[in-house]
Design a protein around this motif. Structure first.
Motif, PDB file in Angstrom:
ATOM      1  N   GLY A  38      31.392  56.313  33.154  1.00 47.29           N
ATOM      2  CA  GLY A  38      32.261  57.483  33.059  1.00 47.29           C
ATOM      3  C   GLY A  38      33.361  57.487  34.101  1.00 47.29           C
ATOM      4  N   MET A  39      33.465  56.402  34.887  1.00 45.79           N
ATOM      5  CA  MET A  39      34.472  56.313  35.947  1.00 45.79           C
ATOM      6  C   MET A  39      35.251  55.009  35.826  1.00 45.79           C
ATOM      7  SD  MET A  39      32.177  57.461  39.260  1.00 45.79           S
ATOM      8  CE  MET A  39      33.594  57.542  40.352  1.00 45.79           C
ATOM      9  N   ALA A  40      36.505  55.033  36.231  1.00 43.25           N
ATOM     10  CA  ALA A  40      37.287  53.803  36.334  1.00 43.25           C
ATOM     11  C   ALA A  40      36.799  53.024  37.556  1.00 43.25           C
ATOM     12  CB  ALA A  40      38.771  54.127  36.464  1.00 43.25           C
ATOM     13  N   PRO A  41      36.908  51.681  37.546  1.00 42.92           N
ATOM     14  CA  PRO A  41      36.444  50.895  38.693  1.00 42.92           C
ATOM     15  C   PRO A  41      37.060  51.344  40.026  1.00 42.92           C
ATOM     16  CG  PRO A  41      36.886  49.460  36.849  1.00 42.92           C
ATOM     17  CD  PRO A  41      37.367  50.819  36.443  1.00 42.92           C
ATOM     18  N   ALA A  42      38.349  51.634  40.032  1.00 42.29           N
ATOM     19  CA  ALA A  42      39.010  52.052  41.272  1.00 42.29           C
ATOM     20  C   ALA A  42      38.446  53.378  41.771  1.00 42.29           C
ATOM     21  CB  ALA A  42      40.514  52.162  41.044  1.00 42.29           C
ATOM     22  N   VAL A  68      40.200  42.861  40.003  1.00 42.68           N
ATOM     23  CA  VAL A  68      40.521  41.681  39.190  1.00 42.68           C
ATOM     24  C   VAL A  68      39.479  40.580  39.404  1.00 42.68           C
ATOM     25  CG1 VAL A  68      42.187  39.831  38.818  1.00 42.68           C
ATOM     26  CG2 VAL A  68      42.988  42.185  39.137  1.00 42.68           C
ATOM     27  N   GLU A  69      39.162  40.301  40.671  1.00 42.03           N
ATOM     28  CA  GLU A  69      38.172  39.269  40.978  1.00 42.03           C
ATOM     29  C   GLU A  69      36.815  39.652  40.408  1.00 42.03           C
ATOM     30  OE1 GLU A  69      36.243  36.918  44.841  1.00 42.03           O
ATOM     31  OE2 GLU A  69      37.508  38.690  45.128  1.00 42.03           O
ATOM     32  N   THR A  70      36.453  40.925  40.530  1.00 43.41           N
ATOM     33  CA  THR A  70      35.174  41.408  39.999  1.00 43.41           C
ATOM     34  C   THR A  70      35.097  41.180  38.493  1.00 43.41           C
ATOM     35  OG1 THR A  70      34.952  43.094  41.726  1.00 43.41           O
ATOM     36  CG2 THR A  70      33.727  43.452  39.677  1.00 43.41           C
ATOM     37  N   ALA A  71      36.187  41.465  37.806  1.00 38.36           N
ATOM     38  CA  ALA A  71      36.209  41.293  36.348  1.00 38.36           C
ATOM     39  C   ALA A  71      35.916  39.844  35.962  1.00 38.36           C
ATOM     40  CB  ALA A  71      37.558  41.724  35.795  1.00 38.36           C
ATOM     41  N   TYR A  72      36.556  38.898  36.646  1.00 37.55           N
ATOM     42  CA  TYR A  72      36.357  37.494  36.290  1.00 37.55           C
ATOM     43  C   TYR A  72      34.961  36.996  36.686  1.00 37.55           C
ATOM     44  CZ  TYR A  72      41.321  37.348  35.207  1.00 37.55           C
ATOM     45  OH  TYR A  72      42.551  37.585  34.646  1.00 37.55           O
ATOM     46  N   LEU A  73      34.432  37.481  37.811  1.00 37.57           N
ATOM     47  CA  LEU A  73      33.080  37.096  38.222  1.00 37.57           C
ATOM     48  C   LEU A  73      32.034  37.560  37.215  1.00 37.57           C
ATOM     49  CD1 LEU A  73      33.188  37.828  42.066  1.00 37.57           C
ATOM     50  CD2 LEU A  73      32.888  35.591  40.977  1.00 37.57           C
ATOM     51  N   SER A 106      41.542  44.485  32.197  1.00 39.58           N
ATOM     52  CA  SER A 106      41.588  45.718  31.414  1.00 39.58           C
ATOM     53  C   SER A 106      40.323  45.875  30.560  1.00 39.58           C
ATOM     54  CB  SER A 106      42.826  45.723  30.521  1.00 39.58           C
ATOM     55  OG  SER A 106      42.824  44.605  29.647  1.00 39.58           O
ATOM     56  N   THR A 107      39.790  44.750  30.073  1.00 43.95           N
ATOM     57  CA  THR A 107      38.548  44.792  29.288  1.00 43.95           C
ATOM     58  C   THR A 107      37.385  45.252  30.167  1.00 43.95           C
ATOM     59  OG1 THR A 107      39.366  42.937  27.979  1.00 43.95           O
ATOM     60  CG2 THR A 107      37.042  43.487  27.754  1.00 43.95           C
ATOM     61  N   PHE A 108      37.358  44.721  31.395  1.00 42.50           N
ATOM     62  CA  PHE A 108      36.325  45.145  32.344  1.00 42.50           C
ATOM     63  C   PHE A 108      36.451  46.626  32.658  1.00 42.50           C
ATOM     64  CE2 PHE A 108      33.617  45.628  35.809  1.00 42.50           C
ATOM     65  CZ  PHE A 108      34.299  46.068  36.934  1.00 42.50           C
ATOM     66  N   SER A 109      37.648  47.100  32.892  1.00 39.77           N
ATOM     67  CA  SER A 109      37.854  48.507  33.237  1.00 39.77           C
ATOM     68  C   SER A 109      37.359  49.431  32.136  1.00 39.77           C
ATOM     69  CB  SER A 109      39.344  48.772  33.514  1.00 39.77           C
ATOM     70  OG  SER A 109      39.770  48.063  34.661  1.00 39.77           O
ATOM     71  N   ARG A 110      37.646  49.050  30.880  1.00 43.53           N
ATOM     72  CA  ARG A 110      37.177  49.873  29.758  1.00 43.53           C
ATOM     73  C   ARG A 110      35.645  49.868  29.672  1.00 43.53           C
ATOM     74  NH1 ARG A 110      41.679  47.512  27.198  1.00 43.53           N
ATOM     75  NH2 ARG A 110      40.355  45.951  26.162  1.00 43.53           N
ATOM     76  N   ALA A 111      35.050  48.698  29.870  1.00 44.41           N
ATOM     77  CA  ALA A 111      33.588  48.596  29.797  1.00 44.41           C
ATOM     78  C   ALA A 111      32.936  49.400  30.923  1.00 44.41           C
ATOM     79  CB  ALA A 111      33.162  47.133  29.884  1.00 44.41           C
ATOM     80  N   PHE A 112      33.482  49.283  32.142  1.00 47.02           N
ATOM     81  CA  PHE A 112      32.901  49.989  33.279  1.00 47.02           C
ATOM     82  C   PHE A 112      32.989  51.503  33.088  1.00 47.02           C
ATOM     83  CE2 PHE A 112      31.271  49.829  37.543  1.00 47.02           C
ATOM     84  CZ  PHE A 112      31.670  51.031  38.124  1.00 47.02           C
TER      85      PHE A 112
END
Length: 341
Positions: free
Chosen positions: A328-332, A305-310, A317-323
């Motif tokens: 080809g991998m989810a952030p987690a 979550v913090e990474t997405a806002y930084l 969720s927008t960050f997760s889709r972009a990453f």
């Protein structure tokens, strides 16, 4: 990234030294040949001097013509000493394994040539060094690619203190009149007229610990090499744009117009300059966010979550889709795999 051929690419000035030695072996005066293609040999006294890629291409083409040796690029590579590659060469010799040395070559490839498009990957039991597509460059000659491939094979040999033969070599160059020269020089089966130039190794062969391995020495030379790279790349428009993107990201992804205003240039001028450097604003924005995302996710105390806002994303969720689109991998999943490395 987009096509890099618009860049005024350059190579290490010390690349002249193995070429000069090869010319001597062919009975030619290196000073005369270098002067003929317009290179000021006195410049080599400057340790930071770099030779324009087009001029080096012309030199290699002229060397093949004057020597009558179609394998001149390989002959020049065989004269290479680690010092030619500056700190990278010394760090390579101090690497724990040949594989680590190859990783350093890919990491610092822009030191050797700003046109470098090297990549390293594993394919089953093999490790592949891929030299990228042939450049659409002025005066390009296949001797340049022979020199690059021969250089890598030579450094691997020097690191081991004994020759380690690649499993196979693939070259884009047309089949030469005497293909056995290539197989003899590289001690490997060589395939010509290939789509890409690649060196293929057995992974187990290049993972043997090197008796010369010295992590502290390798790290010191890594730092020197990085400092050198930062020095001659720092003034590019691309670097300035990335710096401004980093400033603005926490407030949301900046637009090209916003960055242009920060740099006190017009939007059209910024777009033109980036195009000349073989990139675009959107490429730099995505690359910057991706590299930061990977860095943040490797940090154990920084949440997704913090990474997405930084990175300027309005929602995790927008960050997760972009990453996932980028890697080809989810952030987690990326974070978990990074822990296991």
């Amino acid at each position: 990234m987009t096509d890099n051929t618009r860049l005024q690419h350059s190579v290490l000035g010390t690349f002249l030294l193995p070429v000069a030695q090869a010319l001597r072996l062919c009975g030619l005066d290196p000073l005369e040949v270098v002067d003929e293609v317009g290179i000021d040999v006195a410049s080599i006294a400057n340790p930071d001097w770099r030779l324009p890629q087009g001029q080096f291409n012309l030199l290699m083409s002229r060397c093949v013509e004057m020597s009558g040796d179609e394998a001149f690029g390989l002959l020049a590579a065989q004269q290479l000493r680690p010092q030619v590659l500056r700190g990278l060469g010394l760090a390579w010799l101090a690497s724990d394994t040949v594989y680590d040395g190859l990783r350093r070559l890919v990491r610092f490839g822009k030191l050797v040539s700003t046109a470098s498009d090297l990549s390293l990957r594993e394919e089953g039991e093999q490790v592949v060094v891929d030299f990228g597509r042939l450049p659409n460059a002025e005066h390009f000659h296949y001797a340049n690619r022979d020199y690059a491939v021969g250089m890598v094979a030579r450094m691997c040999s020097l690191a081991l203190g004994d020759f380690i033969a690649p499993l196979s070599v693939e070259l884009e160059r047309p089949r030469p009149q005497s293909p056995e020269r290539w197989e003899s020089a590289l001690s490997s089966r060589v395939l010509f007229d290939c789509e890409r130039s690649r060196l293929n190794w057995y992974r187990s062969d290049i993972l043997e610990p090197l008796v010369t391995g010295d992590p502290q020495l390798a790290r010191a030379n890594d730092e020197q090499t990085q400092a050198y790279l930062d020095g001659f790349l720092v003034h590019s428009t691309s670097r300035d744009v990335v710096d401004k993107i980093l400033e603005h990201l926490p407030d949301g992804p900046p637009g090209q117009q916003q960055i242009a205003e920060s740099l006190h240039v017009s939007n059209r001028t910024l777009q033109r300059k980036l195009k000349e450097e073989g990139t675009s604003f959107l490429d730099l924005l995505q690359d910057t966010r991706l590299q930061l995302a990977k860095k943040y996710l490797r940090h154990p105390n920084r949440s997704v979550v913090e990474t997405a806002y930084l990175l300027g994303f309005s929602e995790p969720s927008t960050f997760s889709r972009a990453f996932k689109r980028w890697t080809g991998m989810a952030p987690a999943d990326y974070r978990e795999s990074a822990k296991q490395r």
